[in-house]
Design a protein around this motif. Structure first.
Motif, short mmCIF file in Angstrom:
data_model
loop_
_atom_site.label_atom_id
_atom_site.label_comp_id
_atom_site.label_asym_id
_atom_site.label_seq_id
_atom_site.Cartn_x
_atom_site.Cartn_y
_atom_site.Cartn_z
N GLN A 39 52.90 -10.73 34.83
CA GLN A 39 52.55 -9.91 33.67
C GLN A 39 53.68 -9.91 32.65
O GLN A 39 53.44 -9.89 31.44
N ALA A 40 54.92 -9.98 33.13
CA ALA A 40 56.06 -10.02 32.21
C ALA A 40 56.01 -11.28 31.35
O ALA A 40 56.36 -11.26 30.16
N GLN A 41 55.58 -12.40 31.93
CA GLN A 41 55.48 -13.64 31.15
C GLN A 41 54.38 -13.54 30.09
O GLN A 41 54.57 -13.96 28.95
N TRP A 46 52.87 -12.56 24.23
CA TRP A 46 52.23 -11.75 23.20
C TRP A 46 53.25 -11.06 22.30
O TRP A 46 53.04 -10.93 21.10
N HIS A 47 54.36 -10.65 22.86
CA HIS A 47 55.41 -10.04 22.03
C HIS A 47 55.93 -11.04 21.00
O HIS A 47 56.31 -10.66 19.89
N VAL A 404 57.35 -18.27 19.53
CA VAL A 404 56.00 -18.37 20.08
C VAL A 404 55.87 -19.63 20.94
O VAL A 404 55.44 -19.58 22.10
N LEU A 405 56.26 -20.77 20.37
CA LEU A 405 56.12 -22.02 21.10
C LEU A 405 57.04 -22.06 22.33
O LEU A 405 56.64 -22.55 23.39
N GLY A 406 58.25 -21.53 22.16
CA GLY A 406 59.18 -21.49 23.29
C GLY A 406 58.71 -20.57 24.40
O GLY A 406 58.89 -20.89 25.58
N SER A 407 58.09 -19.46 24.02
CA SER A 407 57.63 -18.52 25.06
C SER A 407 56.45 -19.10 25.83
O SER A 407 56.34 -18.93 27.05
N ILE A 408 55.56 -19.82 25.14
CA ILE A 408 54.41 -20.40 25.85
C ILE A 408 54.88 -21.49 26.81
O ILE A 408 54.49 -21.52 27.99
N SER A 409 55.74 -22.39 26.32
CA SER A 409 56.21 -23.46 27.21
C SER A 409 57.11 -22.91 28.31
O SER A 409 57.07 -23.40 29.45
#
Length: 423
Positions: A39-41, A46-47, A404-409
């Motif tokens: 859930q943290a990921q 989303w943050h 955004v891109l870094g958090s998804i990858s």
């Protein structure tokens, strides 16, 4: 107009309570643990979207993220239409049609690949075989593959063309057929922002005998059950479509010239014309497919699953494998002036970093007008529909976009057993 007003960034008002402008399909989102996430990921991803929205440069953002075939995030934030003092703002929802701009190219490319699959033509056929009038001024040897991989030598809209002229299909095709290429032979890569799509569309229509809207419906949207994805927007849904907005500082020379070379119009013109009835009524294969964020992601989910979606085989696995195969090594693109690696229809991921985040060499997808990015990454078993309505060259957008891109990858790590798109 004063110098101060020209320099002042144009930003969207951001409410303190982001929940008031957020739409979440909680019933569709699965427990992160079921797809090897926490859930943290999910919260971190989303943050990062909220951080981009807080920049004031994106009026509307939609994100649908699937992992291991299941929806992890299906949410939107912001307004599809901003209040103009006379009309109230229109909240963006998961049903809002948003223009994909150049992310349309990958969908149009797959229509051509389907026609190859059906043996109407082959990727190495010369364009002039089907469009004889195209084979002039040194373009006689140009192939379908060259055009799909931005190697056809016609990256710019012909001199004298205006954005409104893009609404006249026959005129645009005639101009491009008569044009002299900047280079021939298929060895030089120059991003075709608008031009290549018209010739691909004309080609598809001639070999199939069907209109582009019918091809999109019959090949992709109807079998997949995508009720919003279309070229343009039907009149009945037009009032719900997201408008596009120029945000941030005005563009200045030499950036203005660079943008005109890529888009065939000024930054402001390209944004403004996309909100017109003419644009929404037209078919512009390289730039005016509208879809929800969920539908954009579903298209890539289908490709990730070897062409299967909801029990239907949309494309053969070998068709997808050919579509995402690199057209050559990474090049400094002569239009974008950046290193880019294309396949016959897609922008490919890179290592150690690329437009899809960190360590994303297996990824394939497409960018649309700077910040709309849709892709699949077989190594992570993810598909992403990330669409938005703000068009900005502001440096303030770089860090939030990177986040955004870094958090998804980063939050969707590669799986131990890599799923290939053609498995």
């Amino acid at each position: 107009m004063s110098l101060k007003s020209l320099l002042r960034p144009n930003r969207v008002p951001v409410p303190k309570d982001l929940a008031s402008v957020t739409t979440r399909d909680a019933a569709a989102e699965v427990d992160p643990a079921s797809v090897d996430m926490t859930q943290a990921q999910v919260d971190k991803i989303w943050h990062s979207i909220e951080g981009l929205y807080r920049s004031g440069l994106q009026p509307a953002i939609a994100l649908t993220l699937r992992r291991k075939g299941r929806i992890v995030i299906r949410r939107t934030i912001g307004h599809a239409r901003l209040s103009d003092g006379r009309n109230p703002g229109l909240l963006c929802t998961n049903d809002t049609p948003i223009c994909l701009y150049s992310a349309s190219k990958a969908i149009t490319a797959m229509l051509v690949h389907k026609l190859v699959e059906q043996r109407h033509l082959s990727l190495d056929d010369r364009i002039a075989r089907f469009i004889p009038e195209y084979g002039v001024e040194g373009k006689g040897a140009t192939t379908v593959r060259h055009l799909l991989a931005h190697r056809a030598g016609i990256p710019r809209v012909p001199a004298g063309a205006t954005p409104q002229m893009l609404f006249d299909w026959d005129d645009v095709v005639a101009r491009l057929c008569a044009a002299k290429p900047m280079h021939a032979g298929g060895d030089s890569q120059s991003y075709h922002a608008i031009t290549g799509g018209f010739i691909l569309g004309e080609l598809a229509q001639r070999v199939s005998g069907a209109h582009m809207r019918d091809l999109l419906r019959e090949i992709i949207t109807e079998p997949m059950g995508l009720g919003t994805m279309t070229f343009g927007v039907p009149q009945a849904r037009r009032a719900k479509a997201a408008f596009n907005y120029c945000t941030g500082p005005r563009t200045w020379f030499p950036l203005t010239k660079y943008v005109e070379n890529v888009l065939g119009a000024s930054f402001e013109e390209a944004t403004s014309v996309s909100n017109s009835d003419g644009f929404m009524s037209s078919v512009i294969p390289a730039g005016n497919i509208y879809a929800t964020g969920d539908e954009a992601g579903a298209f890539y989910e289908m490709l990730l699953r070897g062409g299967q979606y909801n029990g239907k085989q949309i494309f053969k696995p070998e068709t997808i494998a050919e579509a995402i195969r690199p057209a050559g090594p990474i090049h400094i693109d002569r239009t974008l002036l950046l290193p880019v690696r294309f396949s016959a229809g897609f922008v490919l991921g890179e290592w150690p970093a690329g437009i899809y985040g960190r360590n994303c060499r297996s990824a394939f997808g497409h960018l649309g007008f700077l910040t709309t990015i849709c892709w699949a990454d077989p190594a992570r078993d993810i598909s992403v529909g990330f669409v938005n309505s703000g068009k900005s060259v502001s440096a303030d957008q770089l860090l939030p976009m990177g986040a955004v891109l870094g958090s998804i990858s980063g939050c969707c790590p590669p799986l131990t057993r890599t799923r290939r798109a053609v498995d």
